[in-house]
Design an enzyme around this catalytic site. Structure first.
Site, PDB file in Angstrom:
ATOM      1  N   GLU A  45       0.834  -1.199   0.000  1.00 57.32           N
ATOM      2  CA  GLU A  45       0.000   0.000   0.000  1.00 57.32           C
ATOM      3  C   GLU A  45       0.874   1.256   0.000  1.00 57.32           C
ATOM      4  O   GLU A  45       1.855   1.338   0.745  1.00 57.32           O
ATOM      5  CB  GLU A  45      -0.897  -0.034   1.245  1.00 57.32           C
ATOM      6  CG  GLU A  45      -1.959   1.024   1.315  1.00 57.32           C
ATOM      7  CD  GLU A  45      -2.918   0.805   2.483  1.00 57.32           C
ATOM      8  OE1 GLU A  45      -3.926   1.524   2.553  1.00 57.32           O
ATOM      9  OE2 GLU A  45      -2.651  -0.084   3.324  1.00 57.32           O
ATOM     10  N   SER A 360      21.228  -1.600  33.780  1.00 55.92           N
ATOM     11  CA  SER A 360      21.085  -1.547  35.241  1.00 55.92           C
ATOM     12  C   SER A 360      21.331  -2.878  35.926  1.00 55.92           C
ATOM     13  O   SER A 360      21.527  -2.913  37.141  1.00 55.92           O
ATOM     14  CB  SER A 360      19.679  -1.067  35.592  1.00 55.92           C
ATOM     15  OG  SER A 360      18.723  -2.045  35.230  1.00 55.92           O
TER      16      SER A 360
END
Length: 713
Positions: A45, A360
């Site tokens: 598309e 972390s």
């Protein structure tokens, strides 16, 4: 003797507004289709300009550029002698339409506008286009002067029509139309259309592909016929990743399926089909009677194209393509592949020096690092692709670089850092360092206590007061502020490192893109500090739930051979922003007052099932009052009220959320498809009152049941 036709469809990695690049990929797909013997090629598309142009569709230049590029495509010598179905945005009578343009040998046969526009969730097509909501209606369209000169045509048919070749009939169905209750393929099939094309811009969501493929299969299982599905693939310039999976289906069975996730810019699949199979399938009494009873028919655009030139001569070398099973990925594989492909497109098109991740030692940043590792694996596995090799060499500024291991790519393009404080544990520091070593990132292990202390001291000098943590006697206000200082300083350090770490290594490349690692559940709850290291350039896991991330890490531990991941899975989720004592370790779920599984359920009810507080309570009472939870009405009501309170008071954070890979419908990203206000009464007083009334009714009813049971005894 059969009517054999070879047809092709494709995945294209188009990019919004990259007109020349999009042109080249379209032409390459046509070359590949012809090389595979196809006489029909279908593309995605809006492939000329890219599907995700968003408000650029409001600019008239875009339509002029699209026509110019389209003219270059159909006049190219390599695009002749094949029927082409190409996606183009077009202005007709001053109105903008999302169109398919069908052509053959530089002659336009039909411009077919989209009948039904996608206008929910991520899609805003009615903001840009108008639906052609007049089935089987057509008009004349005056071509632009440049195109008229090229094709020798002044006008062409514009509307809902079909193409008739010497052997068969073809009809177009564009993306959303497949999902509507009255899909065009039904009427087209009853009017003799045997080949349906569907050009799509369909994005990836976890566990969504089966819905799409079931609809495509059902279309021809019920009506008979050949269905060619083409799709955009890749990052079109936004949060979405279009996941390809171009497919060819005959009478409900798959005969060809392209990959869902890949680094290929152009992927073409083809199949040889026998039209007699369609005709035999359709030769049923009910279908034939419905067909001949119809009085409203499509205008057929006649084209002297012979799609099966050998139809009258038996050729033993032309063999119909066999059917095959549909291929699906596990959700864990989707997480490994989808965001990784998205990251690759983002990196190669932004042409930055790589990625920086605050690592972390927790599962969220771990998952982000593993997704980057997956990206590196995909690049190594695709290194024989000329475009992939050219891109990695351009990114590393090394014309001789040919990686053989993912760690070789990570060493050059992936930077991580553990930003510890006195509140960090040695376990999280070790996990971060070990994971960085395994994936090959350039890792910096540092402490930032001096920065935190400097900010606190600055505040103390200015105000005469020094905040302390709650476990040492401080207030909740002090406790939260001290946590936020650490979190926000990590964001500042992240951007400093992202700009300068390549420079410290004498790299020619520029700065790095900072990766965020807040999952969709924490975003929904607002369990993050505004402008902390959740504030990044992009976030690969921002649309993925904590539950799915854990499953992904468990999968990656085995499939990526990373034993260190087991320690991330078994560790208690913690922000490590408060001091650790013998009697206290900060826990995410305790802080939030709800589990991650509960958050996922809240999120889906709120966004996907459109529940307000009262409707959510009623649904959850029916679910959670049963075994194994056996919660009381009061307990369910308290959980629901708590969720809506924290969701409401943290809405303001969503206006600053890092652009995140879209993977779940219940993402609270209000910049795209969660358009709710961010200043509302967090108590939801009327809804809360109604919930309390229902709780009272439940309790009264339970008392009656209990009393009646006692009386019977």
């Amino acid at each position: 003797m059969g009517h054999y036709i070879t047809i092709a469809t494709c995945n294209l990695n188009q990019w919004a507004l990259d007109f020349e690049g999009n042109r080249d990929r379209i032409i390459e797909s046509i070359r590949e289709a012809k090389n595979q013997g196809a006489t029909l090629r279908v593309g995605p598309e809006l492939e000329i300009c890219g599907y995700g142009c968003l408000d650029h569709f409001g600019e008239n230049d875009l339509y002029d550029h699209s026509w110019e590029i389209y003219g270059q495509i159909i006049s190219h010598p390599d695009t002749q002698d094949i029927l082409l179905d190409i996606g183009v945005p077009i202005i007709h009578k001053s109105i903008k339409y999302n169109c398919r343009v069908i052509s053959y040998n530089s002659k336009i046969l039909l411009i077919r506008p989209k009948l039904s526009l996608a206008n929910d969730g991520n899609y805003r097509e009615m903001r840009y286009f108008t639906p052609w909501n007049r089935p089987k209606y057509y008009e004349e369209y005056q071509l632009p002067k440049s195109i008229a000169k090229l094709t020798g045509q002044l006008r062409v048919t514009f509307g809902d029509c079909v193409i008739e070749t010497l052997e068969t009939r073809l009809g177009c169905e564009t993306c959303e139309e497949l999902f509507t209750p009255q899909s065009p393929h039904i009427d087209m099939s009853l009017d003799g259309v045997e080949i349906f094309t569907n050009s799509s811009g369909s994005h990836h969501e976890l566990r969504k592909l089966d819905t799409r493929l079931e609809l495509i299969s059902e279309a021809t299982k019920k009506c008979g016929g050949v269905y060619l599905y083409a799709n955009q693939r890749g990052c079109d310039g936004d949060r979405l990743y279009y996941d390809g999976c171009a497919t060819i289906i005959v009478n409900g069975s798959v005969v060809a399926q392209a990959s869902q996730f890949s680094l290929k810019d152009v992927e073409v699949i083809s199949a040889t089909i026998d039209l007699d199979d369609v005709r035999s399938y359709r030769n049923q009494k009910s279908a034939s009677m419905q067909s001949v009873n119809r009085r409203d028919t499509y205008k057929a655009i006649h084209c002297d194209v012979e799609l099966s030139p050998s139809s009258n001569v038996f050729n033993p070398h032309i063999v119909p393509t066999a059917t095959r099973a549909i291929r699906y990925h596990l959700p864990e594989e989707e997480i490994a592949l989808g965001p990784a492909c998205w990251l690759w497109d983002y990196l190669r098109r932004s042409k930055t020096g790589g990625y920086f991740l605050p690592l972390s030692g927790g599962i969220d940043s771990c998952a982000t690092a593993v997704i980057v590792h997956s990206m590196c694996r995909l690049v190594v596995n695709s290194i024989n692709d000329k475009q992939v090799l050219a891109d990695i060499r351009a990114l590393t500024h090394d014309p001789e670089f040919t990686p053989t291991k993912p760690q070789e790519i990570a060493e050059r393009l992936f930077y991580t850092s553990f930003m510890g404080t006195e509140n960090s544990s040695k376990e999280t520091r070790y996990r971060a360092k070990e994971l960085a070593r395994k994936v090959g990132s350039y890792h910096v292990d540092m402490n930032m206590d001096t920065l935190v202390s400097a900010v606190i001291t600055t505040f103390e000098v200015a105000t005469g007061k020094r905040p302390i943590f709650k476990i040492f006697g401080g207030s909740q206000t002090e406790n939260l502020a001290l946590q936020n200082i650490q979190a926000r300083l990590r964001m500042v350090i992240s951007y400093l490192f992202a700009q300068l770490l390549p420079w410290t290594r004498n790299k020619k490349s520029g700065g790095l893109l900072v990766l965020g690692s807040a999952n969709v559940d924490e975003c929904l709850r607002g369990y993050l500090t505004k402008y902390d290291c959740s504030s990044a350039d992009i976030n690969p896991i921002g649309g993925i739930s904590k539950t799915d991330l854990k499953r992904f890490i468990a999968w990656a531990e085995i499939n990526f051979e990373l034993p260190i991941l087991h320690e991330f899975i078994t560790a208690t989720p913690t922000a490590e922003l408060e001091p650790i004592t013998e009697n206290y370790v900060q826990s995410d779920e305790v802080d939030m007052g709800m589990s991650y599984d509960e958050l996922s359920r809240f999120g889906r009810l709120r966004k996907v099932e459109k529940c307000g507080p009262l409707a959510m309570f009623i649904k959850l009472y029916h679910e959670w009052s049963q075994p194994p939870l056996n919660l009381t009405a009061e307990q369910v009501a308290e959980k629901v009220k708590r969720f809506w309170f924290f969701y409401a008071i943290n809405r303001h954070k969503m206006t600053t959320m890092t652009p995140a890979y879209h993977a779940e419908q219940y993402s609270p990203d209000d910049n795209r498809f969660d358009l709710r206000p961010f200043l509302i009464n967090p108590r939801f007083p009327f809804a809360s009152k109604k919930i309390d009334e229902v709780v009272s009714q439940i309790n009264e009813r339970e008392k009656e049941i209990k009393y009646n049971n006692i009386s019977v005894d």
